[in-house]
Design a protein around this motif. Structure first.
Motif, PDB file in Angstrom:
ATOM      1  N   ASP A 128       9.297   9.191  -7.031  1.00 59.14           N
ATOM      2  CA  ASP A 128       7.894   9.227  -7.500  1.00 59.14           C
ATOM      3  C   ASP A 128       7.184   7.906  -7.248  1.00 59.14           C
ATOM      4  O   ASP A 128       6.024   7.876  -6.856  1.00 59.14           O
ATOM      5  N   ASN A 129       7.907   6.796  -7.415  1.00 57.26           N
ATOM      6  CA  ASN A 129       7.308   5.501  -7.099  1.00 57.26           C
ATOM      7  C   ASN A 129       6.987   5.393  -5.614  1.00 57.26           C
ATOM      8  O   ASN A 129       5.962   4.859  -5.230  1.00 57.26           O
ATOM      9  N   LYS A 135       3.762   7.002  -4.852  1.00 48.95           N
ATOM     10  CA  LYS A 135       2.660   6.131  -5.286  1.00 48.95           C
ATOM     11  C   LYS A 135       2.401   5.044  -4.241  1.00 48.95           C
ATOM     12  O   LYS A 135       1.278   4.789  -3.857  1.00 48.95           O
ATOM     13  N   ILE A 136       3.496   4.439  -3.790  1.00 48.34           N
ATOM     14  CA  ILE A 136       3.362   3.374  -2.812  1.00 48.34           C
ATOM     15  C   ILE A 136       2.690   3.881  -1.546  1.00 48.34           C
ATOM     16  O   ILE A 136       1.784   3.261  -1.019  1.00 48.34           O
ATOM     17  N   LEU A 187      -0.953   3.956  -1.737  1.00 48.33           N
ATOM     18  CA  LEU A 187      -1.642   2.676  -1.929  1.00 48.33           C
ATOM     19  C   LEU A 187      -1.678   1.812  -0.678  1.00 48.33           C
ATOM     20  O   LEU A 187      -2.470   0.908  -0.582  1.00 48.33           O
ATOM     21  N   THR A 188      -0.803   2.094   0.267  1.00 47.92           N
ATOM     22  CA  THR A 188      -0.750   1.218   1.439  1.00 47.92           C
ATOM     23  C   THR A 188      -1.353   1.868   2.673  1.00 47.92           C
ATOM     24  O   THR A 188      -1.417   3.082   2.795  1.00 47.92           O
TER      25      THR A 188
END
Ligand code: ZN
Lengths: 185, 193
Positions: free
Chosen positions: A95-96, A99-100, A103-104
Motif C-alpha cells: 500500500d505504501n 502511494k509512492i 507521488l512521484t
C-alpha cells in the motif's frame, strides 16, 4: 588539495570543497555498494546517502585516520545496519508502494546498459549468500584492496576478528561457487 | 592416509586442518613470520595441501578479478546531486518552522531518494514533489473523504495518515540516531593500534 584540507574547508563553511571529496571517492563508494547490493541504482543511492551523512557530520570530523577509512566506516555501517534492517529496495509494503507511485514522476529506465559493469550473476548470487558482515569484508578486501588492519578500522573489529570473518566468508563463498559449477581449475 | 615426507622436521607439525586455515591469510599476504614458517613446513611435507593451496589461489584470484573496482558510468556522477541535496539541507535549516520546513519533515531527503532512484534531476523533482504535495494537501486530495483539510495529521483516519506517520518516524531515525552512531562513538572499539 588533500581530503583533510577539503574537510577542514567544509567545516569552515566552504561547500564547494565537498565537490572535491565526492568527485574523488564516488567511484570507489559506488563500487562498494554495487558489489554489496548487486544493483547499480541502489549503489548510487546509498553512496549519496553516505556523502550526505559525512557532510551533516562535518563539524565533528577529526582527521584521526585516513579519510577513506572513515568513508568506508560510514558506508559499512549503512550497509550493515540500514540496508538489511530496512530490507530495501524490494520489500516495501504494497500500500505504501502505491502511494509512492502516485507521488512521484514516473521514471522508466530500468537498468539500461549497466549489465557489462555489474558483477556476473554467478558471483553475485554467491555473494548474496554471505551475511552482511562477511559480504562487506570480502568487498573491502577484494574491491577496495584493503589490508586486514584497514578493514579492522572500517568495521570496528579486531584484526584477528577480520581474519576469522574472512576465513568464514571465503569458505562459504567457495562452497557457493562450487555449487554453481565454478571450480578452481 | 597422506604420506609424510621423510624429511626431519623441526618442532611439531601443524595439522592439515590448521594449515588450511592459514591459506586465506597467506594468500592475502597477512601471515606473520611465525605462522608463515609453520605453513611452509607443513607444505614442504604435504602434497595434498600444496595442491589444495594451488586451487584456492586460482579460485580467489579469479574472484578478486571479477570484484575489482570498475569505472562507473557518467550518468551516476554524484557531484551535482549531492551538491543539490546539500543546498536543499541548507534551505531546510533556513526555513525551519516555515511551510517548506514542515513539508521537508514529511518528505526528508532520504525518502526522496528512495522515491526516485534516478539522480539526474534531484532538486527539480524535489520541488515538483513538494509543490505537488502542497497542492494535494490544499485541495484535500490526500484525505478525499475528510471535510476538514487539517485532518491529515490526525492519528487514525486513513492510510494516507499512517503513511505520513511513517515518514515522521523515519525523520527522527535518520536525523538523530544514525548520525550520532556514525563513526565517532565507536572509534575506541578498535584495540589493534
Ligand atoms: Zn596437509
Amino acid at each position: 588539495m588533500t581530503d583533510f584540507e577539503a574537510m577542514a574547508l567544509i567545516a569552515k563553511g566552504d561547500k564547494s570543497a565537498f565537490d572535491v571529496i565526492v568527485k574523488r571517492h564516488q567511484n570507489a563508494l559506488i563500487n562498494y555498494f554495487m558489489r554489496y547490493s548487486g544493483n547499480l541504482d541502489t549503489a548510487a543511492e546509498l553512496s549519496q546517502e553516505v556523502f550526505l551523512r559525512i557532510y551533516k557530520a562535518r563539524d565533528r570530523y577529526k582527521p584521526k585516520a585516513k579519510f577513506t577509512t572513515y568513508l568506508f566506516r560510514v558506508a559499512h555501517n549503512l550497509a550493515i545496519n540500514e540496508l538489511i534492517a530496512k530490507k530495501r529496495p524490494d520489500t516495501k509494503p504494497i500500500d505504501n508502494d502505491e502511494k509512492i507511485e502516485t507521488l512521484t514522476t514516473p521514471d522508466d529506465n530500468p537498468e539500461t546498459g549497466t549489465m557489462a559493469i555489474e558483477t556476473s550473476d554467478t558471483i553475485k548470487e554467491a555473494m548474496m549468500q554471505l551475511n552482511p558482515a562477511e559480504r562487506s569484508a570480502i568487498i573491502l578486501k577484494y574491491t577496495q584492496g584493503m589490508s586486514y588492519k584497514e578493514i579492522s578500522k572500517s568495521t570496528g573489529r579486531s584484526v584477528a576478528g577480520v581474519e576469522s570473518l574472512l576465513i568464514r566468508a571465503k569458505t562459504k563463498l567457495k562452497a557457493e561457487l562450487q555449487k554453481r559449477g565454478v571450480s578452481a581449475s | 592416509m597422506k604420506k609424510k615426507s621423510s624429511n626431519i622436521t623441526k618442532g611439531k607439525q601443524i595439522s592439515h586442518k590448521k594449515a588450511k586455515m592459514l591459506f586465506g591469510p597467506h594468500l592475502d599476504g597477512e601471515l606473520d613470520p611465525k605462522r608463515k614458517i609453520a605453513l611452509n613446513d607443513h607444505l614442504a611435507g604435504c602434497e595434498a595441501c600444496r595442491e589444495a593451496l594451488k586451487q584456492e589461489k586460482a579460485l580467489f584470484s579469479g574472484l578478486a578479478n571479477s570484484l575489482e573496482t570498475v569505472e562507473i558510468p557518467e550518468k551516476y556522477n554524484l557531484v551535482d546531486s549531492v551538491a543539490k541535496e546539500i543546498e536543499f539541507l541548507e534551505i531546510k535549516s533556513r526555513n525551519e518552522g516555515s511551510v517548506l520546513g514542515l513539508l521537508e519533515n514529511f518528505f526528508p531527503s532520504k525518502d526522496r531518494a528512495k522515491l526516485r532512484p534516478s539522480f539526474s534531476a534531484s532538486l527539480s523533482y524535489s520541488f515538483a514533489i513538494i509543490v505537488g504535495i502542497s497542492i494535494g494537501l490544499l485541495s484535500g486530495m490526500l484525505t478525499p473523504d475528510a471535510s476538514n483539510t487539517a485532518n491529515y495529521i490526525e492519528p487514525d483516519s486513513s492510510t494516507a495518515t499512517s503513511y505520513l506517520d511513517n515518514m515522521i518516524e523515519s525523520v527522527s531515525y535518520s536525523d538523530e540516531e544514525s548520525l550520532t552512531n556514525l563513526y565517532f562513538g565507536t572509534e575506541t572499539e578498535n584495540t589493534n593500534e
